[in-house]
Design an enzyme around this catalytic site. Structure first.
Site, short mmCIF file in Angstrom:
data_model
loop_
_atom_site.label_atom_id
_atom_site.label_comp_id
_atom_site.label_asym_id
_atom_site.label_seq_id
_atom_site.Cartn_x
_atom_site.Cartn_y
_atom_site.Cartn_z
N HIS A 62 -1.21 7.66 -14.31
CA HIS A 62 -0.45 6.42 -13.87
C HIS A 62 0.86 7.06 -14.41
O HIS A 62 1.41 7.24 -14.36
CB HIS A 62 -0.79 4.85 -15.15
CG HIS A 62 -2.60 4.44 -15.34
ND1 HIS A 62 -3.07 3.31 -16.52
CD2 HIS A 62 -3.78 5.64 -14.86
CE1 HIS A 62 -4.20 3.76 -15.99
NE2 HIS A 62 -4.88 4.64 -14.85
N GLU A 64 3.54 5.54 -15.26
CA GLU A 64 4.38 5.41 -15.88
C GLU A 64 3.88 6.76 -17.28
O GLU A 64 5.28 7.24 -17.48
CB GLU A 64 3.98 4.66 -17.43
CG GLU A 64 4.14 3.22 -17.25
CD GLU A 64 2.76 2.74 -16.47
OE1 GLU A 64 1.81 3.52 -15.94
OE2 GLU A 64 2.07 1.27 -16.65
N CYS A 91 -0.81 -0.53 -19.10
CA CYS A 91 -2.24 -1.49 -19.48
C CYS A 91 -2.62 -0.40 -20.82
O CYS A 91 -1.74 0.25 -21.63
CB CYS A 91 -3.66 0.05 -18.93
SG CYS A 91 -3.51 1.95 -19.31
N CYS A 100 -1.41 2.77 -21.06
CA CYS A 100 -0.14 3.59 -20.67
C CYS A 100 0.96 2.96 -21.85
O CYS A 100 1.63 3.31 -22.06
CB CYS A 100 0.70 3.12 -19.75
SG CYS A 100 -0.64 4.36 -18.32
#
Ligand code: NAP
Length: 395
Positions: A62, A64, A91, A100
């Site tokens: 993801h 991040e 998330c 994350c």
């Protein structure tokens, strides 16, 4: 103006700017990540960007996580990272990757600026709560109206809002991507003689398709394609062959021959080198199939699934979708001939379309030109892939 400016000496204007840039970058990956949302993130140190990240492909890290790992590889020491800016709430649940929010907490960053809350009612606001409970300051920023992309979900991730719609949550089904190659006249079957082989698209496009195959949970095709092309539907380099997708054939009468290449073993040296892999074969058929055919297909490893007919007496594509969903399939690639693709479209089961138009004159069989003109093409892109032209859009 709010406490944010005093605390971090960051102008809201500057954050707006960063979020817009991240949104534009994240949006460029929309077809690779859907149905996931487009997300961009940046790690800041005293208002300066240390590293950026976006969510680049389905199943990949993801935004991040990418931003944090790039920041870790930068010259800026971790102790001076003070802010994480992210276009969408991180998330908080485990999907294809760990949540994350844990990576954000582990980074030690004390301020998170979020562009939009998670639209999924099951997760909305959860990451904000987790971060605040751990002592992280969280700022929610509203997109300003403007001519360029904002970072709001309707601006960059309408497909994700549709994926989370009540209709979709009530009757879940996989995200279906139809992909085909067509000649200059729009036909999916090349003329008898097309250069060296039977391919319409060139090597760059064929490599792209392998990448795509490696990023879906199932490849779907119809008996017409098995009959005419005898495809393997395996994932080959440069595709990720580590977890090959299911191979699914819609075959009402079990005409698929047991000696089809679908059942042939993968070359052992290619398999050992991780250059090719193929998932299990599932054959969707009518109830009460011919016992002898069924037995010979079971013997070569096929799983045979009987589906009820739809109103037209064809295998129900909605029943197929429900079966696939229950099997854990979330993203599929429809690599079929015009008949099955048209059926999927007629049943409103397509979410994304990718068409490779090759530099091949003439062709045989039906074209999907009418289907293309009837689709409302959202977030469309027209691009080149080697000598081919690619059209891609969401429905
Ligand atoms: N250019 C490309 O990208 C591309 C890709 C794939 C194939 N092709 C070409 O397409 C040609 C084959 O075309 P095609 O249209 O016959 O292949 P297809 O769409 O792959 O297969 C169609 C068959 O699927 C079966 N089917 C089962 N359930 C269905 C349902 N609910 N709706 C529709 N079909 C269902 C039907 O056969 P049963 O009634 O026997 O079940 C139907 O005849 C080949 O010559 C191949 O080379 C081109």
């Amino acid at each position: 103006m709010n406490h944010l400016i005093q605390a971090h000496e960051l102008q809201e204007e500057a954050l707006d700017h960063i979020l817009r840039d991240l949104a534009v970058e994240a949006f460029s990956a929309r077809f690779e990540i859907a149905p996931n949302p487009c997300v961009g993130a940046a790690v800041l140190s005293r208002g300066r960007i240390v590293a950026k990240g976006i969510h680049r492909f389905w199943g990949g890290p993801h935004a991040e996580v990418e931003a944090l790992s790039r920041a870790a590889a930068s010259m800026t020491p971790k102790e001076s990272w003070d802010t994480l800016v992210v276009t969408l709430e991180p998330c908080s649940s485990t999907g294809k990757t760990p949540p994350c929010v844990e990576a954000v907490l582990a980074s030690g960053i004390k301020h998170v600026v979020i562009g939009a809350l998670d639209p999924d009612p099951r997760h909305r606001g959860q990451a904000v709560e987790i971060l605040r409970a751990a002592g992280v300051e969280v700022t929610l920023l509203e997109p300003k109206l403007g001519p360029d992309y904002a970072w709001g979900l309707p601006d960059i991730s309408q497909h994700f809002l549709n994926w989370n719609s009540s209709e979709r949550l009530r009757r879940p089904r996989p995200w279906n991507i139809a992909k085909w190659a067509q000649t200059r006249t729009g036909q999916l079957i090349p003329p008898q003689k097309v250069g060296e082989g039977r391919w319409i698209s060139g090597p760059t496009s064929l490599a792209e398709v392998q990448l795509l195959r490696g990023r879906v949970d199932a490849i779907l095709t119809g008996y017409g394609t098995v009959r005419d092309d005898d495809p393997r539907l395996s994932v080959r380099a440069p595709g990720d062959a580590s977890s090959p997708p299911l191979r699914v054939v819609f075959d009402s009468y079990l005409h698929t021959p047991p000696d089809a290449r679908l059942f042939a073993p993968i070359d052992s040296s290619a398999a050992a080198a991780g250059l090719e892999a193929a998932g299990p074969v599932v054959i969707f058929t009518r109830p009460g199939p011919d016992a002898k055919r069924a037995r010979s297909l079971l013997e070569v490893g096929a799983e045979i699934v009987a589906l009820p007919p739809d109103d037209n007496g064809q295998l129900s594509l909605w029943a197929a979708s429900a079966w696939l969903w229950n099997r854990g399939v979330r993203r599929t690639l429809l690599e079929a001939g015009p008949t099955l693709i048209q059926s999927y479209s007629d049943h409103d089961l397509l979410d994304q379309v990718r068409v490779y138009s090759g530099d091949v004159a003439g062709g045989r069989g039906a074209s999907l030109g009418r289907l293309l003109s009837e689709h409302r093409q959202n977030a469309r892109v027209d691009r080149e892939s080697g000598s081919d032209v690619v059209l891609e859009y969401f429905l």
